[in-house]
Motif scaffolding. Structure first.
Motif, PDB file in Angstrom:
ATOM      1  N   SER A   4       5.187  -2.210   7.779  1.00 53.11           N
ATOM      2  CA  SER A   4       6.819  -1.646   8.103  1.00 53.11           C
ATOM      3  C   SER A   4       6.582  -0.655   6.713  1.00 53.11           C
ATOM      4  CB  SER A   4       8.284  -2.289   8.210  1.00 53.11           C
ATOM      5  OG  SER A   4       8.708  -2.283   9.091  1.00 53.11           O
TER       6      SER A   4
ATOM      7  N   LEU B 263       4.569   6.048   4.077  1.00 52.97           N
ATOM      8  CA  LEU B 263       3.637   7.438   4.834  1.00 52.97           C
ATOM      9  C   LEU B 263       5.156   8.815   5.227  1.00 52.97           C
ATOM     10  CD1 LEU B 263       2.036   6.843   7.391  1.00 52.97           C
ATOM     11  CD2 LEU B 263       1.445   8.164   5.689  1.00 52.97           C
ATOM     12  N   GLY B 264       5.820   8.291   5.370  1.00 52.47           N
ATOM     13  CA  GLY B 264       7.031   8.873   5.757  1.00 52.47           C
ATOM     14  C   GLY B 264       7.616  10.043   4.767  1.00 52.47           C
ATOM     15  N   PHE B 265       7.604   8.708   2.997  1.00 54.46           N
ATOM     16  CA  PHE B 265       7.809   9.495   2.205  1.00 54.46           C
ATOM     17  C   PHE B 265       6.968  10.264   1.406  1.00 54.46           C
ATOM     18  CE2 PHE B 265      10.421   4.673   0.797  1.00 54.46           C
ATOM     19  CZ  PHE B 265      11.894   5.695   0.664  1.00 54.46           C
TER      20      PHE B 265
ATOM     21  N   VAL C 297       0.763  -1.070   0.126  1.00 56.88           N
ATOM     22  CA  VAL C 297       0.258   0.517   0.224  1.00 56.88           C
ATOM     23  C   VAL C 297       0.626   1.149  -0.190  1.00 56.88           C
ATOM     24  CG1 VAL C 297      -1.475   1.164   0.935  1.00 56.88           C
ATOM     25  CG2 VAL C 297      -1.910  -0.955   1.417  1.00 56.88           C
TER      26      VAL C 297
ATOM     27  N   VAL D 126       8.042  13.440   3.667  1.00 53.29           N
ATOM     28  CA  VAL D 126       9.308  14.517   2.770  1.00 53.29           C
ATOM     29  C   VAL D 126       8.774  15.238   1.114  1.00 53.29           C
ATOM     30  CG1 VAL D 126      11.732  13.857   2.075  1.00 53.29           C
ATOM     31  CG2 VAL D 126      10.632  12.385   4.049  1.00 53.29           C
TER      32      VAL D 126
ATOM     33  N   MET E 284      15.339   1.680  -2.277  1.00 48.33           N
ATOM     34  CA  MET E 284      14.920   1.524  -1.065  1.00 48.33           C
ATOM     35  C   MET E 284      14.807   1.146   0.015  1.00 48.33           C
ATOM     36  SD  MET E 284      15.434   6.008  -0.075  1.00 48.33           S
ATOM     37  CE  MET E 284      14.699   6.506  -1.533  1.00 48.33           C
ATOM     38  N   MET E 285      13.431   0.411  -0.932  1.00 47.95           N
ATOM     39  CA  MET E 285      12.037  -0.005   0.117  1.00 47.95           C
ATOM     40  C   MET E 285      12.252  -1.139  -0.473  1.00 47.95           C
ATOM     41  SD  MET E 285       8.914   1.914  -0.113  1.00 47.95           S
ATOM     42  CE  MET E 285       8.290   1.734  -1.842  1.00 47.95           C
TER      43      MET E 285
ATOM     44  N   ARG F 156      14.482  -4.197   0.340  1.00 45.60           N
ATOM     45  CA  ARG F 156      14.369  -5.348   1.693  1.00 45.60           C
ATOM     46  C   ARG F 156      13.311  -5.554   1.961  1.00 45.60           C
ATOM     47  NH1 ARG F 156      18.939  -4.917   6.159  1.00 45.60           N
ATOM     48  NH2 ARG F 156      17.147  -3.439   7.318  1.00 45.60           N
ATOM     49  N   PRO F 157      12.052  -4.335   2.608  1.00 42.68           N
ATOM     50  CA  PRO F 157      10.717  -4.631   3.731  1.00 42.68           C
ATOM     51  C   PRO F 157      10.024  -5.641   2.010  1.00 42.68           C
ATOM     52  CG  PRO F 157      11.897  -2.431   3.179  1.00 42.68           C
ATOM     53  CD  PRO F 157      12.194  -2.948   3.027  1.00 42.68           C
TER      54      PRO F 157
ATOM     55  N   MET G  30       3.596   0.114   4.566  1.00 43.86           N
ATOM     56  CA  MET G  30       2.706   1.410   4.755  1.00 43.86           C
ATOM     57  C   MET G  30       3.499   3.152   5.731  1.00 43.86           C
ATOM     58  SD  MET G  30      -0.906  -0.187   5.444  1.00 43.86           S
ATOM     59  CE  MET G  30      -0.046  -2.078   6.758  1.00 43.86           C
ATOM     60  N   ILE G  31       4.590   2.171   6.399  1.00 46.99           N
ATOM     61  CA  ILE G  31       4.604   3.361   7.584  1.00 46.99           C
ATOM     62  C   ILE G  31       5.495   4.213   6.898  1.00 46.99           C
ATOM     63  CG2 ILE G  31       5.698   3.910   9.841  1.00 46.99           C
ATOM     64  CD1 ILE G  31       4.064   1.415  11.008  1.00 46.99           C
ATOM     65  N   VAL G  32       6.545   2.966   6.244  1.00 48.60           N
ATOM     66  CA  VAL G  32       7.851   3.429   4.980  1.00 48.60           C
ATOM     67  C   VAL G  32       6.511   5.113   4.021  1.00 48.60           C
ATOM     68  CG1 VAL G  32       9.204   3.248   3.629  1.00 48.60           C
ATOM     69  CG2 VAL G  32       9.523   1.987   6.025  1.00 48.60           C
TER      70      VAL G  32
ATOM     71  N   LEU H  84       4.408  -6.051   4.842  1.00 48.09           N
ATOM     72  CA  LEU H  84       3.505  -5.086   5.038  1.00 48.09           C
ATOM     73  C   LEU H  84       3.158  -3.851   5.931  1.00 48.09           C
ATOM     74  CD1 LEU H  84       0.798  -7.851   3.569  1.00 48.09           C
ATOM     75  CD2 LEU H  84       2.884  -6.439   2.540  1.00 48.09           C
TER      76      LEU H  84
END
Lengths: 327, 284
Positions: B93, B99-101, B34, B104, B81-82, B84-85, B95-97, B91
């Protein structure tokens, strides 16, 4: 060492009470400390879901805003005191959480996140358009917080007045989280997250666990929003902004999930950066978002994971007399 | 009250929803990822196209392809960048990643392009077509046609080519697919690039309707959530139907009931459907 961890954590949090006085007692220090305490409490609400259910709730801004709206509307329109508005904030948030908890009972993973997010969007639109809630202007002129019992207590609106309340709320939240972790509900929630089949085999009602944890998390964020209304003397639809959502999640993951003081330390790091080392509103957004994404990509366990890795390296470089079972 | 006009508005709105949603739904279907930065990618694409027109002086018809290419490159970077997860299918992690992007991008775009609303203009927006009291613009026609062409092409690729078969294999079981020698990492990167490029095309066609703002991000694309979930995760045809359905719903609800609560009503509908069908309407 583990046996001392919890008392040490509580002692540390209790000593935090003296931080503003010791560091000079300037209004900006009181403001930062009060903000850290109440945003940390907000984050603990979402932490209950993320750390113990393993789900990402994007709807906790609803409960945060519920607390703020309940406090401001009742204090402005009905003249209720702090105890009454706090009780109302808890009651309304529990009702809303029960409704949302029922709606999301069968959803998992991203569907759960999508639905909670959708609920937050609906709630914001309602707050923005419904004149009963002040519409886009919000509720202005929230009176000073009155929190007295038998004539003693606090009346005030400055950050120095509100700091003991914020600190007390934080301590209560920490106690609650600590009790929750050891409670039957807390351990069941972890089992449902880590090994659903085992939970099933042991007769744990997974839906009941998820529902109860969700409902229990709401009043925590709501009480943070309740205090925020008195701190700002204003409540508006901006309480639904993604800033609070990103802040909650970052505060939880920055240090590491399932750590009692994790969200508090995380919030403190973020607010100290934004208050004393700000590089402008947009710059701070870049920092916050980059920290959130960077932590999860580089050290998925949070900063504590870095610490553990270092500790393992140090231990393995030392000669060991006997074999140990790796944890 | 002109129902025909509202139906046409619904079709146009719906094609926009479907177009903006398609990258997302393919990504969700193939990588179960997502992307909560989807809205900010839309915003970024609109600003890249606007900057190409405003700063480089190129025409709209060059600016949109530029935005598509730039966003495709952004997609490669993000997915690397993503990786590995994504490979671990972590999943929560992810979703939160994302959101962070998104956060930014929002801060970065405000820094680079400024915090003021800008007008990203298409020459087709002012070319109107009228039949009696019904009207629409050439931009609407191009959006509708572009959506239909893209969906048809995508459907053919997914269902009729070897590439589509690889994507479906990875979506079904990434580990098993790797056992058969499929490079799942490359498929994930490809799917993510498609998402970014498709949302850039969507922004190029849809964003000229209204002023663009660095903070618009999620609000602009929030309704595509509904399309993605109602259409059925990863279903190309389902997304198109859900997009048109949602377009009709918002046009008619906005005109007949209340324009202020349109988004809320669409989401209430989504929640109601998900309570009954927790995996979406398209799920079997």
């Amino acid at each position: 060492m583990r046996n001392f961890a919890t008392p040490a954590a509580f002692l540390l949090a209790a000593l935090a009470y003296f931080v503003p006085a010791v560091s000079g007692g300037a209004p900006v220090i009181y403001a930062a400390c009060t903000t850290i305490a109440l945003l940390a409490v907000m984050s603990y609400g979402a932490d209950l879901i993320l750390s113990y259910l393993g789900e990402v709730s994007l709807g906790h801004t609803i409960f945060w805003a519920t607390g703020g709206y309940a406090a401001s509307l009742l204090a402005v329109n009905a003249g209720w005191n702090g105890w009454q508005t706090a009780a109302a904030a808890v009651a309304v948030s529990v009702v809303l959480a029960a409704a949302l908890g029922l709606a999301t009972l069968r959803t998992r993973e991203f569907v759960f996140s999508l639905v909670t997010y959708a609920a937050a969007v609906v709630a914001m639109e309602v707050a923005f358009n419904w004149s009963f809630l002040g519409g886009s202007d919000g509720v202005v002129g929230v009176p000073p917080l009155q929190l007295t019992l038998f004539g003693v207590g606090i009346t005030g609106s400055s950050n120095a007045d509100l700091w003991p309340v914020a600190w007390g709320l934080l301590m209560l939240t920490l106690l609650f989280i600590h009790r929750f972790r050891r409670s039957r509900l807390g351990t069941s929630a972890l089992m449902v997250q880590m090994n659903p089949d085992l939970a099933q085999a042991l007769g744990v009602d997974q839906r009941a666990v998820r529902f109860l944890v969700f409902v229990a998390s709401a009043p925590i964020s709501a009480l943070a929003g309740w205090l925020y209304a008195y701190q700002r003397a204003y409540v508006g639809p901006d309480m639904f902004e993604s800033y609070f959502l990103v802040l909650m999640l970052t505060a939880i993951v920055i240090v590491g999930r399932r750590l009692l003081l994790g969200p508090l330390i995380g919030t403190a790091l973020i607010i100290v950066q934004q208050t004393f080392f700000s590089i402008g509103g947009d710059g701070d957004k870049i920092v916050l978002g980059a920290v959130l994404a960077g932590i999860l990509l580089l050290w998925p366990k949070g900063l504590i994971g870095v610490w553990d890795a270092l500790a393992v390296r140090r231990r393995s470089s030392r000669p060991r007399p006997s074999a140990q079972i790796p944890s | 009250m002109n129902i025909t006009q509202q139906v046409i508005n619904g079709l146009i709105l719906g094609s926009g929803y479907a177009l903006i949603a398609i990258g997302w739904t393919v990504l969700l279907g193939a990588a179960r990822l997502v992307n909560f930065a989807h809205g900010q990618l839309y915003m970024l694409a609109a600003f890249v196209a606007w900057a190409a027109m405003d700063r480089l002086g190129v025409s709209y018809f060059i600016a949109v392809p530029i935005a598509v290419v730039v966003l495709g490159l952004v997609g490669v970077l993000l997915q690397i960048m993503m990786l590995r997860p994504v490979m671990q299918q972590n999943l929560t992690s992810l979703m939160i990643v994302t959101l962070g992007f998104g956060y930014v991008f929002q801060g970065g775009a405000a820094r680079i392009f400024g915090g003021n609303p800008e007008s990203f203009k298409s020459p087709l927006q002012s070319a109107e077509i009228r039949f009696g009291d019904i009207w629409f613009t050439w931009q609407d026609v191009v959006t509708l046609a572009g959506t239909l062409v893209l969906f048809a092409a995508l459907w053919l690729v997914v269902n009729r080519t070897r590439l589509g078969a690889l994507v479906r294999a990875v979506a079904e079981d990434p580990r098993l697919a790797q056992l058969f020698g499929i490079d799942a990492a490359r498929i994930y990167i490809g799917v993510f690039v498609f998402e970014c490029a498709a949302v850039a095309l969507g922004a190029g066609l849809v964003a000229p309707r209204s002023p663009i703002l660095a903070s618009m991000g999620f609000d602009e694309v929030i309704l595509t959530f509904v399309v993605v979930v109602l259409g059925g995760i990863g279903s190309v045809g389902g997304s198109l139907l859900a997009g048109f359905g949602l377009g009709m719903f918002t046009a008619l609800f906005g005109a007949l009931v209340s324009p202020a609560y349109t988004t809320a009503a669409a989401f209430a509908l989504l929640v109601a459907v998900l309570v009954m069908r927790p995996r979406g309407l398209g799920a079997r």
